[in-house]
Motif scaffolding. Structure first.
Motif, PDB file in Angstrom:
ATOM      1  N   UNK A  97       0.833  -1.201   0.000  1.00  0.00           N
ATOM      2  CA  UNK A  97       0.000   0.000   0.000  1.00  0.00           C
ATOM      3  C   UNK A  97       0.864   1.246   0.000  1.00  0.00           C
ATOM      4  N   UNK A  98       1.978   1.181   0.729  1.00  0.00           N
ATOM      5  CA  UNK A  98       2.899   2.311   0.782  1.00  0.00           C
ATOM      6  C   UNK A  98       3.489   2.612  -0.592  1.00  0.00           C
ATOM      7  N   UNK A  99       3.767   1.588  -1.367  1.00  0.00           N
ATOM      8  CA  UNK A  99       4.326   1.797  -2.711  1.00  0.00           C
ATOM      9  C   UNK A  99       3.378   2.662  -3.543  1.00  0.00           C
ATOM     10  N   UNK A 100       2.080   2.331  -3.510  1.00  0.00           N
ATOM     11  CA  UNK A 100       1.097   3.125  -4.259  1.00  0.00           C
ATOM     12  C   UNK A 100       0.949   4.514  -3.660  1.00  0.00           C
ATOM     13  N   UNK A 101       0.995   4.603  -2.335  1.00  0.00           N
ATOM     14  CA  UNK A 101       0.905   5.900  -1.657  1.00  0.00           C
ATOM     15  C   UNK A 101       2.094   6.782  -2.025  1.00  0.00           C
ATOM     16  N   UNK A 102       3.273   6.180  -2.135  1.00  0.00           N
ATOM     17  CA  UNK A 102       4.469   6.911  -2.554  1.00  0.00           C
ATOM     18  C   UNK A 102       4.323   7.405  -3.989  1.00  0.00           C
ATOM     19  N   UNK A 103       3.770   6.563  -4.865  1.00  0.00           N
ATOM     20  CA  UNK A 103       3.528   6.990  -6.251  1.00  0.00           C
ATOM     21  C   UNK A 103       2.617   8.208  -6.271  1.00  0.00           C
ATOM     22  N   UNK A 104       1.571   8.184  -5.438  1.00  0.00           N
ATOM     23  CA  UNK A 104       0.685   9.345  -5.345  1.00  0.00           C
ATOM     24  C   UNK A 104       1.408  10.572  -4.824  1.00  0.00           C
ATOM     25  N   UNK A 192      15.733   6.172  -0.218  1.00  0.00           N
ATOM     26  CA  UNK A 192      16.452   5.156  -0.985  1.00  0.00           C
ATOM     27  C   UNK A 192      15.543   4.012  -1.414  1.00  0.00           C
ATOM     28  N   UNK A 193      14.263   4.072  -1.007  1.00  0.00           N
ATOM     29  CA  UNK A 193      13.313   3.045  -1.435  1.00  0.00           C
ATOM     30  C   UNK A 193      13.416   1.752  -0.663  1.00  0.00           C
ATOM     31  N   UNK A 194      13.995   1.794   0.536  1.00  0.00           N
ATOM     32  CA  UNK A 194      14.164   0.576   1.322  1.00  0.00           C
ATOM     33  C   UNK A 194      12.924   0.316   2.176  1.00  0.00           C
ATOM     34  N   UNK A 195      12.746  -0.940   2.570  1.00  0.00           N
ATOM     35  CA  UNK A 195      11.612  -1.316   3.401  1.00  0.00           C
ATOM     36  C   UNK A 195      10.343  -1.634   2.626  1.00  0.00           C
ATOM     37  N   UNK A 196      10.342  -1.389   1.330  1.00  0.00           N
ATOM     38  CA  UNK A 196       9.145  -1.633   0.517  1.00  0.00           C
ATOM     39  C   UNK A 196       9.203  -2.954  -0.233  1.00  0.00           C
ATOM     40  N   UNK A 295       2.936  14.056   3.470  1.00  0.00           N
ATOM     41  CA  UNK A 295       4.375  13.851   3.280  1.00  0.00           C
ATOM     42  C   UNK A 295       5.043  13.442   4.586  1.00  0.00           C
ATOM     43  N   UNK A 296       4.606  14.020   5.696  1.00  0.00           N
ATOM     44  CA  UNK A 296       5.126  13.600   7.004  1.00  0.00           C
ATOM     45  C   UNK A 296       4.725  12.155   7.274  1.00  0.00           C
ATOM     46  N   UNK A 297       3.457  11.813   6.966  1.00  0.00           N
ATOM     47  CA  UNK A 297       2.999  10.431   7.116  1.00  0.00           C
ATOM     48  C   UNK A 297       3.831   9.496   6.251  1.00  0.00           C
ATOM     49  N   UNK A 298       4.160   9.942   5.050  1.00  0.00           N
ATOM     50  CA  UNK A 298       4.970   9.148   4.130  1.00  0.00           C
ATOM     51  C   UNK A 298       6.317   8.813   4.762  1.00  0.00           C
ATOM     52  N   UNK A 299       6.959   9.798   5.363  1.00  0.00           N
ATOM     53  CA  UNK A 299       8.265   9.574   5.987  1.00  0.00           C
ATOM     54  C   UNK A 299       8.158   8.634   7.177  1.00  0.00           C
ATOM     55  N   UNK A 300       7.156   8.854   8.028  1.00  0.00           N
ATOM     56  CA  UNK A 300       6.990   8.016   9.213  1.00  0.00           C
ATOM     57  C   UNK A 300       6.611   6.582   8.819  1.00  0.00           C
ATOM     58  N   UNK A 301       5.761   6.448   7.825  1.00  0.00           N
ATOM     59  CA  UNK A 301       5.334   5.136   7.336  1.00  0.00           C
ATOM     60  C   UNK A 301       6.537   4.364   6.798  1.00  0.00           C
ATOM     61  N   UNK A 302       7.359   5.037   5.990  1.00  0.00           N
ATOM     62  CA  UNK A 302       8.543   4.389   5.438  1.00  0.00           C
ATOM     63  C   UNK A 302       9.512   3.946   6.527  1.00  0.00           C
ATOM     64  N   UNK A 303       9.711   4.789   7.537  1.00  0.00           N
ATOM     65  CA  UNK A 303      10.587   4.420   8.650  1.00  0.00           C
ATOM     66  C   UNK A 303      10.007   3.241   9.433  1.00  0.00           C
ATOM     67  N   UNK A 304       8.687   3.230   9.610  1.00  0.00           N
ATOM     68  CA  UNK A 304       8.040   2.144  10.350  1.00  0.00           C
ATOM     69  C   UNK A 304       8.220   0.802   9.639  1.00  0.00           C
ATOM     70  N   UNK A 305       8.141   0.800   8.309  1.00  0.00           N
ATOM     71  CA  UNK A 305       8.352  -0.431   7.557  1.00  0.00           C
ATOM     72  C   UNK A 305       9.750  -0.987   7.809  1.00  0.00           C
ATOM     73  N   UNK A 306      10.751  -0.106   7.744  1.00  0.00           N
ATOM     74  CA  UNK A 306      12.128  -0.542   7.996  1.00  0.00           C
ATOM     75  C   UNK A 306      12.280  -1.067   9.415  1.00  0.00           C
ATOM     76  N   UNK A 307      11.619  -0.421  10.365  1.00  0.00           N
ATOM     77  CA  UNK A 307      11.687  -0.841  11.765  1.00  0.00           C
ATOM     78  C   UNK A 307      11.093  -2.240  11.939  1.00  0.00           C
ATOM     79  N   UNK A 308       9.927  -2.489  11.355  1.00  0.00           N
ATOM     80  CA  UNK A 308       9.276  -3.790  11.505  1.00  0.00           C
ATOM     81  C   UNK A 308      10.109  -4.887  10.866  1.00  0.00           C
ATOM     82  N   UNK A 309      10.658  -4.630   9.668  1.00  0.00           N
ATOM     83  CA  UNK A 309      11.488  -5.639   9.017  1.00  0.00           C
ATOM     84  C   UNK A 309      12.743  -5.929   9.830  1.00  0.00           C
ATOM     85  N   UNK A 310      13.331  -4.893  10.435  1.00  0.00           N
ATOM     86  CA  UNK A 310      14.529  -5.094  11.246  1.00  0.00           C
ATOM     87  C   UNK A 310      14.213  -5.974  12.459  1.00  0.00           C
ATOM     88  N   UNK A 311      13.090  -5.705  13.111  1.00  0.00           N
ATOM     89  CA  UNK A 311      12.698  -6.511  14.272  1.00  0.00           C
ATOM     90  C   UNK A 311      12.382  -7.943  13.846  1.00  0.00           C
TER      91      UNK A 311
END
Length: 362
Positions: A97-104, A192-196, A295-311
């Protein structure tokens, strides 16, 4: 899945360079990443690329090598292998969902820029709707063509921005502020497109055939590094050559939509639901006066994805799973990667999220 071709091996590095630069320009105004040429900030970013981005990049490719399928489809297998709760599979849905949200978001940023370069006083929401229709139509074009057109648009934009001769601030030192860590982390991970799972998705064939994960990871990481260096040294943010950049942004958005569609299709999601997810995630940007918050949500969402994958990779998966997938030549490298994923990444991302939220209310 894309068939083998001379371009297939370099699809992910080329995509990493193009997408990273497009996302950076999109997020720069909201993230405070401006061409101020502060040496301390860019050194902080370089450190975050080594300590944060490189381990996450290895994580994605290791999961690709183990699962041999795209992220959304793979998580059901990975959670079973790890005897983990099915709730961890939600990160795959969040990512697609984030990928499509980023495209938007990319199209929304472009829609705000275009009226400044035209003689037509058109409401940005209407421009965004037209751009979205174009991006969805282009998402049916071959991935190689989309990537080639994105690359042409990006490279021409860099050249024309440099030729325009816009004066830039000389390099200088400043005191490091807390908010700069959040900006550097956003630049290293989200931009850098990571976490997606994008590099996971486009590197499946090469990653499965290569003996070591490093042969897939390092070209991607260097391409991400090069994109940010290009942004830092060239005046693209101040002298944006609009029409070449519009090509790059639209093609990059179409590529993102195509990648999201592929993940949903491989998960065997019903076609109407696929389109509903993609259309809503893109067109939600048409809501007026909420772009900055998005845009703030976009940044936080992207960071959250990386956090979950790391855990998930560091604490939930079994130790033996990813060690074999990465196949490091030295056990020390694996131990350093594991420390980074289990401890350094989660702590650094949480601090970065606090920094981003602090800027929102500061």
């Amino acid at each position: 899945m894309m068939q083998d071709s001379p371009l297939s091996r370099w699809l992910s590095p080329l995509m990493a360079f193009c997408l990273s630069l497009v996302i950076i320009v999109t997020l720069a105004p909201s993230a405070g990443i401006q061409i101020d040429r502060q040496l301390d900030f860019w050194l902080l970013w370089l450190g975050s690329m080594v300590v944060l981005a490189l381990p996450i990049c290895y994580l994605e490719i290791a999961l690709a090598r183990r699962s041999k399928t795209t992220a959304l489809n793979a998580l059901s297998h990975l959670t079973r292998d790890a005897d983990a709760s099915a709730r961890w599979r939600l990160v795959g849905w969040m990512a697609v969902t984030f990928i499509a949200f980023l495209a938007g978001g990319i199209l929304s940023h472009l829609s705000l820029l275009l009226p400044q370069f035209t003689q037509f006083n058109v409401i940005p929401s209407f421009i965004l709707a037209g751009l979205a229709v174009l991006a969805f139509a282009l998402s049916f074009v071959s991935r190689q063509i989309l990537l080639l057109m994105t690359g042409i648009g990006v490279i021409l934009s860099l050249i024309l921005a440099q030729v325009s001769g816009t004066e830039t601030t000389p390099w200088h030192w400043t005191s490091i502020e807390f908010k700069e860590w959040g900006n550097a982390t956003v630049l290293a991970l989200v931009a850098s497109g990571l976490g997606m799972g994008l590099y996971w998705q486009t590197s499946l064939q090469h990653a499965s055939q290569s003996q070591h994960a490093s042969s897939t990871v390092l070209p991607i990481w260097f391409a991400q590094l090069l994109a940010v260096v290009a942004f830092g040294f060239m005046s693209i943010q101040h002298a944006l050559p609009m029409w070449t950049w519009a090509v790059a942004a639209i093609m990059a958005s179409a590529l993102l939509i195509q990648l999201a569609k592929e993940q949903l299709a491989q998960r065997q999601i019903a076609l109407p639901i696929q389109w509903m997810i993609l259309i809503v995630a893109v067109l939600i940007w048409m809501i007026p006066n909420l772009q900055q918050q998005f845009f703030v949500l976009l940044m936080l969402w992207g960071l959250l994805l990386c956090l979950i994958y790391a855990i998930f990779a560091g604490w939930i998966m079994k130790i033996s799973h990813l060690r074999k997938s990465m196949n490091f030549s030295n056990e020390l490298f694996y131990n350093l990667w594991r420390i980074a994923v289990r401890i350094v990444l989660p702590l650094a991302i949480i601090v970065a999220m606090i920094s981003v939220i602090g800027q929102l209310f500061g």
